[in-house]
Design an enzyme around this catalytic site. Structure first.
Site, PDB file in Angstrom:
ATOM      1  N   ASP A 197       0.875  -1.156   0.000  1.00 27.17           N
ATOM      2  CA  ASP A 197       0.000   0.000   0.000  1.00 27.17           C
ATOM      3  C   ASP A 197       0.924   1.222   0.000  1.00 27.17           C
ATOM      4  O   ASP A 197       2.103   1.118   0.357  1.00 27.17           O
ATOM      5  CB  ASP A 197      -0.873  -0.030   1.255  1.00 27.17           C
ATOM      6  N   ASP A 199      -0.157   5.025   0.866  1.00 26.45           N
ATOM      7  CA  ASP A 199      -0.405   6.045   1.887  1.00 26.45           C
ATOM      8  C   ASP A 199      -0.337   5.452   3.288  1.00 26.45           C
ATOM      9  O   ASP A 199      -0.961   4.416   3.570  1.00 26.45           O
ATOM     10  CB  ASP A 199      -1.778   6.684   1.657  1.00 26.45           C
TER      11      ASP A 199
END
Length: 410
Positions: A197, A199
């Site tokens: 991922d 963020d």
């Protein structure tokens, strides 16, 4: 009559010890059934399980070993092992094996005590304990970003894995340490693909929140982001709501935000090692492609999948183009990359922090919740909260001394 003996020696380490000990045993054509050696702070401990051939008595072996130990300045002890005890030891070879990693800025005796108590309560045995991290400095000012990791190799049949994991998780909450529990299998040091991922995982912030600040909608969007990451609101709905607040924002703001993004602690060290080990890497993000491409150049990442902001006449429309990269899509993309690279899912690692990462973490051979929201930490099989991204190398079995970055090895 055949005799089996356990010989243990301890004392100051020095060159040639193992050679001289084995030379003494070689005179009696000794069969070495098991051997182990460790050195801690220049103090050696060595154990040998030996079989004395029938044509020899153990008495001269013991006498010569006592003399050898004395000349080397070592303490020595002998323990007779019965055939029944040896047969029982051999019979344990087929039992499942697991690994428990303790990760923190430093390791306390209380943490080891609590973990080992849980192991004992579940009738498992600790076979070996290794330190994977480098040596920790004593000066307080040097301790800010230290890494400490010890790994326990355990053996036995685990009757209640869910209960075992729950007890380990309770220790992490009580004592502020990360505890990873995984099966010791062939895939552990044979991973080939790691996906992230973006963020709050690869970078310390949420890009949508940063863009919203530029649009004057920071507080509103931040609140929606938190709900989405906790799994309290559908990700697609939350994304559409947040992106709508960006309508009219100039395209030039993207570069402005990208330039102030900060990499998460340990990211550069992790990627340096992954690339040199031949890993394929990917960003699979519910964030935006522009920022994924920015990180791709910075970290030499192979694949980027994220959401595309619609921009017309140099301004954002408040819409995203194409299929939204949500939790379901993240898991599909992990599988797609693995298929393209001809890598089995068991050889993949996925890292994320939000609820929309859970399908991806569940599908990967090793799923890691990194500095994650409570629902993610409780659901994922592995979690890291106290250290940086480079601590993932420990879960793969790498030691600091194995690091391909010379600044990391100690």
């Amino acid at each position: 009559m055949r005799e089996i003996l356990l010989i243990t020696l301890s004392g100051p380490d020095q060159p040639g010890l193992t050679s001289k000990i084995s030379e003494t045993l070689a005179r009696y054509r000794i069969n070495v059934l098991d051997i182990g050696q460790e050195v801690i702070h220049n103090q050696l401990s060595i154990g040998l399980l030996i079989e004395v051939p029938e044509e020899y008595s153990s008495s001269p072996v013991l006498k010569d070993m006592l003399f050898t130990a004395h000349t080397l300045g070592l303490q020595i002890s002998f323990t007779p092992i019965t055939d029944e005890e040896y047969a029982q030891w051999v019979g344990e070879q087929g039992k499942p094996r697991y690994l428990i990693s303790l990760l923190g800025r430093e390791i306390k005796a209380e943490q080891i005590m609590r973990v080992s108590s849980v192991i004992t309560a579940h009738q498992l045995n600790i076979d070996k304990i290794n330190r994977l991290s480098g040596r920790i400095p004593l000066e307080q000012e040097e301790k800010k970003n230290t890494k400490a990791c010890i790994e326990l190799s355990i053996r036995g049949t685990l009757q209640n894995e869910d209960g075992f994991r729950e007890q380990l998780l309770a220790i992490t909450d009580d004592l502020g340490i990360d505890i990873a529990f995984q099966e010791d299998n062939v895939y552990r040091r044979n991973r080939r693909l790691m996906v992230f991922d973006m963020d709050s995982t690869l970078i310390t912030s949420e890009v949508i929140d940063e863009l919203a600040i530029e649009a004057g909608a920071g507080e509103e969007v931040s609140a929606i982001t938190e709900q989405a990451m906790r799994g309290e609101i559908d990700f697609n709905v939350s994304l559409q709501k947040r992106v709508a607040t960006l309508k009219g924002l100039e395209e030039s703001v993207l570069q402005k935000v990208a330039e102030r993004l900060k990499l998460t602690e340990g990211a550069e060290t992790l990627f340096y090692n992954l690339h040199n080990l031949g890993f394929k890497t990917a960003i699979i993000s519910g964030g935006f492609t522009y920022f994924g491409k920015h990180l791709q150049k910075k970290l030499n990442i192979d694949y980027v999948f994220a959401n595309e902001l619609e921009i017309v006449n140099g301004r954002m429309t408040g819409q995203v183009l194409g299929e939204i990269v949500n939790g379901k899509r993240k898991a599909e993309l992990l599988e797609q990359i693995a298929t393209t690279e001809k890598i089995s899912l068991e050889q993949t690692i996925a890292v994320g922090d939000g609820a929309n990462d859970l399908p991806m973490l569940g599908k990967a051979g090793l799923g890691i919740a990194f500095r994650a929201k409570p629902i993610v930490k409780e659901t994922a099989k592995q979690a890291i909260s106290t250290l940086g991204l480079d601590a993932i190398l420990y879960l793969m079995g790498f030691r600091d001394r194995d690091s391909l970055n010379s600044n990391e090895a100690r």
